[in-house]
Design a protein around this motif. Structure first.
Motif, PDB file in Angstrom:
ATOM      1  N   ASP A   1      -4.129  -9.188  -2.821  1.00  0.00           N
ATOM      2  CA  ASP A   1      -4.269  -7.889  -3.655  1.00  0.00           C
ATOM      3  C   ASP A   1      -3.559  -7.521  -4.408  1.00  0.00           C
ATOM      4  N   VAL A   2      -2.945  -9.002  -4.719  1.00  0.00           N
ATOM      5  CA  VAL A   2      -2.630  -8.301  -6.559  1.00  0.00           C
ATOM      6  C   VAL A   2      -4.046  -9.269  -7.680  1.00  0.00           C
TER       7      VAL A   2
ATOM      8  N   ARG B   1       0.762  -1.019  -0.182  1.00  0.00           N
ATOM      9  CA  ARG B   1       0.017  -0.245   0.169  1.00  0.00           C
ATOM     10  C   ARG B   1       0.644   1.564  -0.093  1.00  0.00           C
ATOM     11  N   PHE B   2       0.257   1.778  -1.101  1.00  0.00           N
ATOM     12  CA  PHE B   2       1.495   3.594  -0.718  1.00  0.00           C
ATOM     13  C   PHE B   2       1.257   4.235  -0.110  1.00  0.00           C
TER      14      PHE B   2
ATOM     15  N   HIS C   1       4.258  -1.491   5.955  1.00  0.00           N
ATOM     16  CA  HIS C   1       5.627  -2.215   6.323  1.00  0.00           C
ATOM     17  C   HIS C   1       5.669  -2.024   4.557  1.00  0.00           C
ATOM     18  N   THR C   2       7.303  -1.257   4.367  1.00  0.00           N
ATOM     19  CA  THR C   2       7.455  -1.990   2.910  1.00  0.00           C
ATOM     20  C   THR C   2       9.376  -2.344   2.966  1.00  0.00           C
ATOM     21  N   GLU C   3       9.625  -2.821   2.387  1.00  0.00           N
ATOM     22  CA  GLU C   3      11.052  -3.188   1.194  1.00  0.00           C
ATOM     23  C   GLU C   3      11.930  -2.275   0.241  1.00  0.00           C
ATOM     24  N   ASP C   4      12.992  -1.419   0.674  1.00  0.00           N
ATOM     25  CA  ASP C   4      13.235  -0.553   0.318  1.00  0.00           C
ATOM     26  C   ASP C   4      15.175  -0.646  -0.506  1.00  0.00           C
TER      27      ASP C   4
ATOM     28  N   ASN D   1       1.946  -6.843   1.658  1.00  0.00           N
ATOM     29  CA  ASN D   1       3.442  -7.122   1.973  1.00  0.00           C
ATOM     30  C   ASN D   1       3.810  -5.862   3.151  1.00  0.00           C
ATOM     31  N   SER D   2       2.452  -4.932   3.152  1.00  0.00           N
ATOM     32  CA  SER D   2       2.191  -3.880   4.308  1.00  0.00           C
ATOM     33  C   SER D   2       1.804  -4.417   4.988  1.00  0.00           C
ATOM     34  N   ASP D   3       1.401  -5.230   4.901  1.00  0.00           N
ATOM     35  CA  ASP D   3       0.801  -5.968   6.545  1.00  0.00           C
ATOM     36  C   ASP D   3       1.655  -6.805   7.634  1.00  0.00           C
ATOM     37  N   SER D   4       1.677  -7.108   8.486  1.00  0.00           N
ATOM     38  CA  SER D   4       2.415  -8.239   9.314  1.00  0.00           C
ATOM     39  C   SER D   4       1.253  -9.129  10.484  1.00  0.00           C
ATOM     40  N   LEU D   5       1.651 -10.088  10.612  1.00  0.00           N
ATOM     41  CA  LEU D   5       1.079 -10.763  11.728  1.00  0.00           C
ATOM     42  C   LEU D   5       1.012 -10.222  13.009  1.00  0.00           C
TER      43      LEU D   5
END
Length: 310
Positions: A89-90, A36-37, A41-44, A115-119
């Motif tokens: 979401d894809v 999500r923009f 969480h993000t991978e940068d 992948n902005s989510d986490s359990l």
């Protein structure tokens, strides 16, 4: 030691092979993710970019616009069925990617909504709803619920293993405690942990540790050669974890393709496969994988899985 699994040393285990006579099952996972923009969480690739972070967003978006298709084409050419770790979401943002995964015979493994989510930090009720929602979304699109789960960011709560079984999942791709599948215990029955390598993983290694693509490719080859030799005595599993926006970049894919070609080259003793097939093979050979296995065979393990052992 984790109370979810028993200790048993490798030398103390039965000798044998996978059904069909192979010693080494090789599983190539492709992360197909959506972020999500500006949220979560993000991978940068470039840390510290101030909001609005168009640069890292675009870097990640490359995977679902270009990289996934290049990866799937490469794996198809080499005869390697992909294990697709899918953010649901894809289905909304990049449906062409899922169609491409189906075309090459990939198995869809649930990988959360985004992948902005986490359990991490979820209550048991919220986590259970989340796991069931992801499974239902995949079932609507693929015609069958997923057999497997892989957590975004490999994150869990104390209830995750229990809730996965209760939501209908039968195997987990998050842990590498062993080179064989291991049965995890839960309050509602067993869950099979299929080896998932946190280091033969382009995210943790090429991005996290800034390892060059050629060095990563050497890691893949060395892991394969060592496990193939060891699998002459007992059936083992090797996993390679790739992501559409990381290895899908041309300069990385060119290097990693050479490693993938090495493990896909025709030779005896190697089974190029998916986790659903591994799960079925474990159920079919309970003497090789002792533990708290289900008392009866489960339903078909996953949507879009090739059935033949090879």
């Amino acid at each position: 030691m984790n109370a979810r699994y028993e200790y048993r040393s490798m030398p103390d285990r039965p000798r044998g092979t996978w059904p069909g006579g192979a010693g080494l099952a090789v599983m190539v996972c492709v992360g197909v993710e959506e972020y999500r923009f500006g949220d979560g969480h993000t991978e940068d690739a470039l840390p510290g970019v101030p909001a609005p972070d168009l640069v890292n967003t675009a870097w990640r978006d490359y995977g679902n616009r270009v990289g996934a298709f290049a990866l799937f084409d490469t794996l198809e050419r080499l005869g390697v069925p992909p294990t697709v770790l899918l953010n649901t979401d894809v289905y909304d943002t990049a449906p062409d990617v899922v169609r491409a995964a189906r075309r090459v015979g990939g198995e869809i493994v649930a990988h959360g909504r985004s992948n902005s989510d986490s359990l991490a930090g979820m209550t048991p009720d919220a986590e259970g709803d989340y796991l069931r929602d992801v499974a239902a979304r995949i079932e609507r699109h693929e015609g069958a619920p997923p057999g497997g789960w892989s957590s975004p960011w490999l994150a869990h709560t104390p209830s995750t293993v229990d809730l996965l079984v209760e939501a209908g999942y039968r195997y987990l791709l998050d842990l590498r405690l062993d080179d064989q599948p291991v049965w995890l215990t839960s309050r509602s029955g067993p869950l099979l942990s299929i080896p998932y390598n946190a280091e033969i993983n382009d995210s943790s290694t090429m991005i996290g540790r800034e390892t060059p693509a050629r060095a990563f490719a050497d890691m893949v080859v060395d892991e394969f050669d060592a496990l193939l030799e060891a699998s002459a005595e007992r059936p083992l599993v090797m996993s390679v974890v790739l992501h559409s926006f990381i290895t899908g970049a041309p300069f990385r894919l060119r290097a990693v393709e050479r490693a993938l070609a090495h493990l896909a080259a025709p030779r005896p003793g190697v089974w190029l496969t998916t986790p659903g097939e591994i799960h079925r093979a474990v159920l079919a050979t309970p003497d090789l994988f002792p533990g708290l296995a289900p008392s009866a065979p489960s339903a078909p393990s996953a949507p879009s899985v090739r059935a033949a052992l090879r």
